[in-house]
Design an enzyme around this catalytic site. Structure first.
Site, PDB file in Angstrom:
ATOM      1  N   LYS A   1    -104.288  95.533 -16.386  1.00 14.34           N
ATOM      2  CA  LYS A   1    -104.770  95.621 -15.010  1.00 14.34           C
ATOM      3  C   LYS A   1    -104.589  97.059 -14.558  1.00 14.34           C
ATOM      4  O   LYS A   1    -103.684  97.754 -15.018  1.00 14.34           O
ATOM      5  CB  LYS A   1    -103.938  94.693 -14.110  1.00 14.34           C
TER       6      LYS A   1
ATOM      7  N   GLY B   1    -109.691  78.521   2.642  1.00 10.74           N
ATOM      8  CA  GLY B   1    -110.397  79.749   2.273  1.00 10.74           C
ATOM      9  C   GLY B   1    -111.767  79.441   1.713  1.00 10.74           C
ATOM     10  O   GLY B   1    -111.894  78.981   0.581  1.00 10.74           O
ATOM     11  N   VAL B   2    -112.797  79.661   2.553  1.00  8.83           N
ATOM     12  CA  VAL B   2    -114.165  79.418   2.059  1.00  8.83           C
ATOM     13  C   VAL B   2    -114.910  80.754   1.963  1.00  8.83           C
ATOM     14  O   VAL B   2    -115.952  80.952   2.585  1.00  8.83           O
ATOM     15  CB  VAL B   2    -114.934  78.375   2.913  1.00  8.83           C
ATOM     16  N   GLY B   3    -114.315  81.640   1.175  1.00  9.22           N
ATOM     17  CA  GLY B   3    -114.971  82.912   0.859  1.00  9.22           C
ATOM     18  C   GLY B   3    -115.874  82.707  -0.341  1.00  9.22           C
ATOM     19  O   GLY B   3    -116.492  81.648  -0.494  1.00  9.22           O
ATOM     20  N   LYS B   4    -115.916  83.707  -1.210  1.00 11.68           N
ATOM     21  CA  LYS B   4    -116.860  83.660  -2.336  1.00 11.68           C
ATOM     22  C   LYS B   4    -116.623  82.436  -3.224  1.00 11.68           C
ATOM     23  O   LYS B   4    -117.540  81.716  -3.557  1.00 11.68           O
ATOM     24  CB  LYS B   4    -116.751  84.955  -3.159  1.00 11.68           C
ATOM     25  N   VAL B   5    -115.362  82.193  -3.593  1.00 13.80           N
ATOM     26  CA  VAL B   5    -115.072  81.066  -4.489  1.00 13.80           C
ATOM     27  C   VAL B   5    -115.121  79.742  -3.720  1.00 13.80           C
ATOM     28  O   VAL B   5    -115.760  78.773  -4.153  1.00 13.80           O
ATOM     29  CB  VAL B   5    -113.690  81.217  -5.162  1.00 13.80           C
ATOM     30  N   GLY B   6    -114.437  79.690  -2.594  1.00 15.81           N
ATOM     31  CA  GLY B   6    -114.297  78.448  -1.825  1.00 15.81           C
ATOM     32  C   GLY B   6    -115.629  77.813  -1.472  1.00 15.81           C
ATOM     33  O   GLY B   6    -115.816  76.597  -1.588  1.00 15.81           O
TER      34      GLY B   6
HETATM   35  N1  LIG Z   1    -113.655  85.829  -7.099  1.00 19.36           N
HETATM   36  C1  LIG Z   1    -113.190  85.488  -8.280  1.00 19.36           C
HETATM   37  O1  LIG Z   1    -113.934  85.444  -9.279  1.00 19.36           O
HETATM   38  C2  LIG Z   1    -111.748  85.094  -8.454  1.00 19.36           C
HETATM   39  C3  LIG Z   1    -111.252  84.896  -9.765  1.00 19.36           C
HETATM   40  C4  LIG Z   1    -109.923  84.473  -9.924  1.00 19.36           C
HETATM   41  C5  LIG Z   1    -109.124  84.303  -8.799  1.00 19.36           C
HETATM   42  N2  LIG Z   1    -109.639  84.538  -7.539  1.00 19.36           N
HETATM   43  C6  LIG Z   1    -108.752  84.347  -6.400  1.00 19.36           C
HETATM   44  O2  LIG Z   1    -109.290  83.335  -5.555  1.00 19.36           O
HETATM   45  C7  LIG Z   1    -109.009  83.610  -4.181  1.00 19.36           C
HETATM   46  C8  LIG Z   1    -110.304  83.660  -3.403  1.00 19.36           C
HETATM   47  O3  LIG Z   1    -111.149  84.666  -3.940  1.00 19.36           O
HETATM   48  P1  LIG Z   1    -112.544  85.040  -3.263  1.00 19.36           P
HETATM   49  O4  LIG Z   1    -113.231  85.918  -4.231  1.00 19.36           O
HETATM   50  O5  LIG Z   1    -113.203  83.803  -2.757  1.00 19.36           O
HETATM   51  O6  LIG Z   1    -112.039  85.902  -2.038  1.00 19.36           O
HETATM   52  P2  LIG Z   1    -112.746  86.085  -0.612  1.00 19.36           P
HETATM   53  O7  LIG Z   1    -112.084  87.248   0.009  1.00 19.36           O
HETATM   54  O8  LIG Z   1    -114.232  86.098  -0.764  1.00 19.36           O
HETATM   55  O9  LIG Z   1    -112.386  84.735   0.165  1.00 19.36           O
HETATM   56  C9  LIG Z   1    -111.110  84.453   0.654  1.00 19.36           C
HETATM   57  C10 LIG Z   1    -111.289  83.704   1.956  1.00 19.36           C
HETATM   58  O10 LIG Z   1    -110.010  83.279   2.412  1.00 19.36           O
HETATM   59  C11 LIG Z   1    -109.944  83.445   3.798  1.00 19.36           C
HETATM   60  N3  LIG Z   1    -108.543  83.511   4.227  1.00 19.36           N
HETATM   61  C12 LIG Z   1    -107.684  84.564   4.192  1.00 19.36           C
HETATM   62  N4  LIG Z   1    -106.472  84.202   4.672  1.00 19.36           N
HETATM   63  C13 LIG Z   1    -106.557  82.886   4.995  1.00 19.36           C
HETATM   64  C14 LIG Z   1    -105.648  81.952   5.523  1.00 19.36           C
HETATM   65  N5  LIG Z   1    -104.393  82.290   5.821  1.00 19.36           N
HETATM   66  N6  LIG Z   1    -106.084  80.682   5.734  1.00 19.36           N
HETATM   67  C15 LIG Z   1    -107.367  80.332   5.460  1.00 19.36           C
HETATM   68  N7  LIG Z   1    -108.273  81.189   4.954  1.00 19.36           N
HETATM   69  C16 LIG Z   1    -107.878  82.450   4.725  1.00 19.36           C
HETATM   70  C17 LIG Z   1    -110.734  84.709   4.050  1.00 19.36           C
HETATM   71  O11 LIG Z   1    -111.159  84.809   5.407  1.00 19.36           O
HETATM   72  C18 LIG Z   1    -111.893  84.552   3.073  1.00 19.36           C
HETATM   73  O12 LIG Z   1    -112.999  83.882   3.674  1.00 19.36           O
HETATM   74  C19 LIG Z   1    -108.222  84.934  -4.197  1.00 19.36           C
HETATM   75  O13 LIG Z   1    -106.846  84.644  -4.231  1.00 19.36           O
HETATM   76  C20 LIG Z   1    -108.639  85.575  -5.515  1.00 19.36           C
HETATM   77  O14 LIG Z   1    -107.635  86.457  -5.999  1.00 19.36           O
HETATM   78  C21 LIG Z   1    -110.925  84.909  -7.348  1.00 19.36           C
END
Ligand SMILES: NC(=O)c1ccc[n+]([C@@H]2O[C@H](COP(=O)([O-])OP(=O)(O)OC[C@H]3O[C@@H](n4cnc5c(N)ncnc54)[C@H](O)[C@@H]3O)[C@@H](O)[C@H]2O)c1
Length: 371
Positions: free
Chosen positions: A88, A188-193
């Site tokens: 990393k 958390g309904v960002g990219k993954v959620g």
């Molecule tokens: N994107 C990937 O391919 C990937 C791969 C492995 C692990 N992850 C992990 O998965 C998680 C989500 O990744 P992502 O890419 O969706 O990130 P993201 O930033 O797109 O989404 C995260 C979401 O969580 C919300 N959030 C933050 N704090 C919060 C809280 N206290 N309560 C509720 N919601 C909250 C944010 O507003 C955001 O909408 C992260 O921990 C990331 O490290 C992601």
């Protein structure tokens, strides 16, 4: 030598969290780049892991984070069955203020100087567009855009892998992989959620979500009006009738208070480093809550970027991510047989795979990326 340096060297050479093969400190004063590249292990192949761009309070904190994250990638890649070790990188500074093309190109030259021992990708603070720039100087770059030979947004297969982890949890606990009629809470309904919501609704599950960003929740509800909303993660974990809790926001989601309050019988989500401190995995097991280890079920993203090195093929990568179902199921069986929590069983299997491989340190990369 300062106490800080002593601390880092002690971690590296003497502590259980250390044992890294190589740590590279990078500086380019012209662009303001200060970076740390940590290679934990190349036992299974070239180290693979993303680049975090973050305004660390101190340089020692940045080194500690790089060491910790690199180690985590060794375990994740080993459990995903990838021919990759763990590494990393962290770039020190506020990406909003100091990220520039010049800086990313300088960073790419440092990664290239390792000759393929470390393969980079996106992480917090770096994006597909950034990797396109890094790739101009370094062929060992993944997470690029499709027009540059990349796989694009890795959250597509990350969410798919988490869904497979949930199906395996359902199979283990309820004897059937379907999530039809189950209630799943997603923090958390960002990219993954948000992708995860789609998989769950398609399988017939009921979904409750929460997010600190109101616009993210609003957009989701406009598309899927049946999705229920909890005020915050605290309320979500207490939801009556919750079957599965999916932390998909930040690390440390599973602390003492959360574990005590959880109504769900399964925890399976995408967030990295969900266990707030050692011992939480045991507390979960003591309460009869099945924990699908984060780095096992969220490996879809790294599976996706690893495939880029072969010339990206979505169907091939998806087929590999589908195996997260079998891996998770086997892991639960091993944990039961060994009488240990699944998180401890995952660590044990990953360590065994690395020890058996005996390739460390690999000085020449076994992967030459397809141009
Ligand atoms: N994107 C990937 O391919 C990937 C791969 C492995 C692990 N992850 C992990 O998965 C998680 C989500 O990744 P992502 O890419 O969706 O990130 P993201 O930033 O797109 O989404 C995260 C979401 O969580 C919300 N959030 C933050 N704090 C919060 C809280 N206290 N309560 C509720 N919601 C909250 C944010 O507003 C955001 O909408 C992260 O921990 C990331 O490290 C992601």
């Amino acid at each position: 030598m300062t106490e800080v340096t002593d601390g880092v060297l002690h971690t590296l050479f003497h502590s259980e969290q250390g044992g890294h093969e190589q740590v590279v400190l990078c500086q380019d004063r012209a662009s303001g780049l200060k970076a740390v590249i940590a290679i934990h292990s190349t036992a299974l192949g070239p180290a693979l892991g993303g680049t975090r761009f973050h305004p660390y309070a101190t340089e020692a904190e940045a080194v500690a984070d790089a060491l910790n994250l690199a180690r985590g990638m060794s375990y994740k890649n080993a459990m995903a069955g990838l021919e990759h070790g763990g590494g990393k990188a962290v770039i020190i500074g506020d990406p909003e203020k100091i990220k520039s093309e010049e800086l990313l190109l300088a960073y790419g030259r440092f990664v290239a100087s390792l000759g393929g021992r470390y393969v980079t990708a996106c992480d917090v603070g770096t994006y597909v567009a950034d990797m396109d720039v890094v790739a101009r100087e370094c062929r060992w770059t993944t997470g690029r855009s499709p027009r540059n030979g990349g796989a694009g947004d890795s959250s597509v297969l990350t969410s798919y892998g988490v869904f497979q982890g949930m199906r395996a949890s359902a199979q283990h606990l309820w004897g059937d992989p379907t999530l039809r009629g189950r209630t799943v809470g997603i923090a958390g309904v960002g990219k993954v959620g948000r992708h995860l919501v789609e998989h769950l609704l398609a399988d017939g599950a009921e979904v409750v979500v929460t997010d600190v960003r109101e616009d993210a929740v609003r957009a989701l509800r406009e598309k899927h009006p049946t999705v229920r909303v909890a005020v915050d993660a605290d309320e979500l974990v207490r939801t009556p009738g919750l079957d599965i809790y999916a932390p998909c926001a930040l690390g440390g989601a599973l602390d003492d208070a959360t574990v005590a309050a959880l109504t769900a019988t399964v925890v399976c989500g995408a967030a990295n480093n969900q266990l707030a401190h050692p011992g939480i995995e045991k507390d979960l097991a003591d309460r009869g809550i099945l924990y699908a280890p984060d780095y096992v079920v969220n490996a879809g993203g790294v599976i996706q970027v690893a495939d880029e090195l072969l010339g990206f093929d979505f169907d091939r990568a998806r087929a590999k991510a589908t195996k997260i179902f079998d891996t998770t199921l086997e892991l639960f069986a091993r944990a039961k047989a060994d009488g240990i929590p699944p998180a401890a069983a995952a660590d044990r299997i990953a360590e065994q795979r690395m020890a058996e491989s005996r390739r460390s340190p690999s000085v020449t990369p076994s992967v030459t990326p397809v141009a």
